[in-house]
Design a protein around this motif. Structure first.
Motif, mmCIF file in Angstrom:
data_model
loop_
_atom_site.group_PDB
_atom_site.id
_atom_site.type_symbol
_atom_site.label_atom_id
_atom_site.label_comp_id
_atom_site.label_asym_id
_atom_site.label_seq_id
_atom_site.Cartn_x
_atom_site.Cartn_y
_atom_site.Cartn_z
ATOM 1 N N CYS A 243 52.156 43.357 41.550
ATOM 2 C CA CYS A 243 51.351 44.229 40.688
ATOM 3 C C CYS A 243 51.278 45.667 41.210
ATOM 4 O O CYS A 243 51.299 46.610 40.411
ATOM 5 N N PHE A 244 51.180 45.861 42.540
ATOM 6 C CA PHE A 244 50.909 47.195 43.072
ATOM 7 C C PHE A 244 52.056 47.803 43.874
ATOM 8 O O PHE A 244 52.134 49.020 43.995
ATOM 9 N N GLN A 246 52.783 48.333 46.999
ATOM 10 C CA GLN A 246 52.443 49.280 48.048
ATOM 11 C C GLN A 246 51.921 48.496 49.245
ATOM 12 O O GLN A 246 51.113 47.569 49.103
ATOM 13 N N TRP A 249 48.134 47.745 50.124
ATOM 14 C CA TRP A 249 47.408 46.766 49.307
ATOM 15 C C TRP A 249 47.746 45.336 49.709
ATOM 16 O O TRP A 249 47.143 44.391 49.217
ATOM 17 N N ILE A 298 40.544 47.709 45.061
ATOM 18 C CA ILE A 298 41.911 48.225 44.899
ATOM 19 C C ILE A 298 42.120 48.788 43.492
ATOM 20 O O ILE A 298 42.611 49.909 43.320
ATOM 21 N N VAL A 299 41.744 48.009 42.492
ATOM 22 C CA VAL A 299 41.986 48.430 41.104
ATOM 23 C C VAL A 299 41.174 49.679 40.766
ATOM 24 O O VAL A 299 41.695 50.636 40.166
ATOM 25 N N ARG A 302 42.627 52.799 42.566
ATOM 26 C CA ARG A 302 43.868 53.254 41.923
ATOM 27 C C ARG A 302 43.568 53.943 40.595
ATOM 28 O O ARG A 302 44.211 54.945 40.233
ATOM 29 N N PRO A 383 49.485 57.028 42.837
ATOM 30 C CA PRO A 383 50.014 55.936 41.998
ATOM 31 C C PRO A 383 50.477 56.453 40.651
ATOM 32 O O PRO A 383 49.949 57.416 40.113
ATOM 33 N N SER A 389 54.521 48.295 34.630
ATOM 34 C CA SER A 389 53.083 48.050 34.588
ATOM 35 C C SER A 389 52.563 48.089 33.165
ATOM 36 O O SER A 389 51.705 47.289 32.769
#
Length: 399
Positions: A243-244, A246, A249, A298-299, A302, A383, A389
């Motif tokens: 999903c991310f 990176q 994360w 995290i979400v 971002r 990001p 995504s």
């Protein structure tokens, strides 16, 4: 407070370049001041988390699994009293049966092999005594090299069939009496391991009995708990990476889980608690609670970065929005698990306390490690909303 002048000083580090974020309207309240302090102290807090996790892991090495059968029952369970009475009257020792195949059992060579095994078993710490063919009075001749053929010997042979030998005399059995776990200096598990090692060279050698059955059941539970935690953590980290994409994360939830588990185990040892059949899944549930909590951070962070905020401003905004929700989420998890302490079954009560401690520590560890990891290197890579995504969002909305 003027955020233009506050944020650069908060994020300044000899290893990082300072930056000047745009002015963002943020209320000057307790949470805001606390978050500013967390940013200033982020390296010290991250170091503290690592030290606490290391100490917890060191202390947690002594966390044991309680393998007693009695603890699986409530104190007033009607089934427990007769079992305890049986153990009090006849259960001074535990006993196991070591069995192996021997086609020459009735010969001098076979009987000498039985005697050798019995003598070696007696030398193992935790073994009180053994009973073999050589210990049946009147069964063997004076030299112990042959089975007598008179009528009394034949009756004794029939009586002890199924204990020291089988009816066909092609399998030997040695009854081993073991010390109780609470009276012996050596754990029963280690004694059984030594007996298995002694049996290994013998054909078809197996060890049977109640201590063996219970011990293997709890060993399997421990192995299942480790396997569940490994797969749980691995699949969650894989999902996060997909999903991310990176590294930070992946590091944040991984460090969160490991430090929380280490602290939890250390606290359990200090409280003199032991794992049980119920609590073998402790690590997997703490993993899920930890990652579920940190995913919100995290979400949200971002999203704030995508909105154009610089790292410190995004972290402050994230903290102000999520501090209370995360605190109360971990608190409700803790109280929810603590409700299990109303049970009259000791392992369930202990599990509720263990999970309450673990859930509460999740919030503590998030506070300690999040600023340092999220703001490491000032998070220079902004990001982007990648096409994949967007496609995933569309798919999830449709689903």
């Amino acid at each position: 407070m003027n955020t233009d002048t506050a944020h650069p000083s908060l994020c300044h580090s000899p290893l990082e370049s300072s930056f000047h974020p745009p002015a963002v309207s943020m209320p000057t309240n307790f949470t805001h001041h606390a978050l500013e302090w967390l940013i200033q102290m982020r390296w010290w807090l991250l170091g503290l988390a690592v030290v606490l996790g290391s100490v917890g892991a060191y202390i947690g090495r002594d966390l044991q699994m309680d393998c007693s059968l009695e603890r699986m029952f409530a104190p007033h369970d009607p089934l427990l009293a007769p079992y305890q009475e049986l153990q009090r009257v006849f259960g001074e020792h535990q006993f196991v049966l070591a069995v192996y195949r021997d086609a020459d059992l009735a010969t001098p060579v076979g009987l000498a092999r039985v005697e050798k095994f019995a003598l070696a078993a007696c030398q193992i710490p935790g073994v009180v005594s053994v009973v073999s063919l050589h210990d049946v009075p009147g069964l063997l001749d004076s030299e112990g090299a042959a089975i007598k053929t008179n009528n009394r010997a034949k009756k004794l042979q029939a009586v002890f069939a199924g204990y020291t030998h089988n009816e066909l005399l092609n399998a030997a059995g040695v009854v081993c009496l073991l010390d109780k776990e609470n009276t012996s200096q050596k754990p029963t598990r280690e004694t059984l391991a030594e007996l298995r090692k002694l049996l290994k060279p013998l054909p078809g050698g197996v060890l049977v009995g109640e201590p063996v059955l219970i011990g293997e059941a709890f060993d399997l539970l421990e192995a299942d708990g480790r396997r569940l935690n490994t797969w749980c953590l691995g699949l969650l980290l894989l999902t996060i990476y997909i999903c991310f994409r990176q590294l930070r994360w992946l590091v944040l939830p991984l460090l969160l889980v490991q430090v929380t588990l280490a602290l939890t185990r250390g606290v359990l040892v200090l409280l003199e608690l032991e794992l049980s059949m119920v609590s073998s899944m402790l690590a997997a549930i703490v993993t899920v609670v930890s990652i579920a909590a940190v995913m919100h951070v995290i979400v949200r962070y971002r999203d704030e970065r995508l909105a154009g905020l610089e790292p410190c401003a995004a972290f402050l905004r994230t903290g102000e929005l999520l501090a209370a929700p995360l605190f109360f989420a971990c608190l409700t998890d803790a109280f929810g698990f603590a409700a299990l302490m109303a049970s009259s079954v000791k392992p369930v009560t202990d599990f509720g306390l263990m999970m309450a401690i673990g859930s509460a520590l999740v919030f503590v560890v998030i506070v300690l490690i999040s600023p340092g990891i999220i703001l490491f290197g000032n998070d220079r890579s902004r990001p982007r909303a990648e096409p994949e995504s967007v496609e995933m969002q569309n798919y999830l909305h449709a689903l």
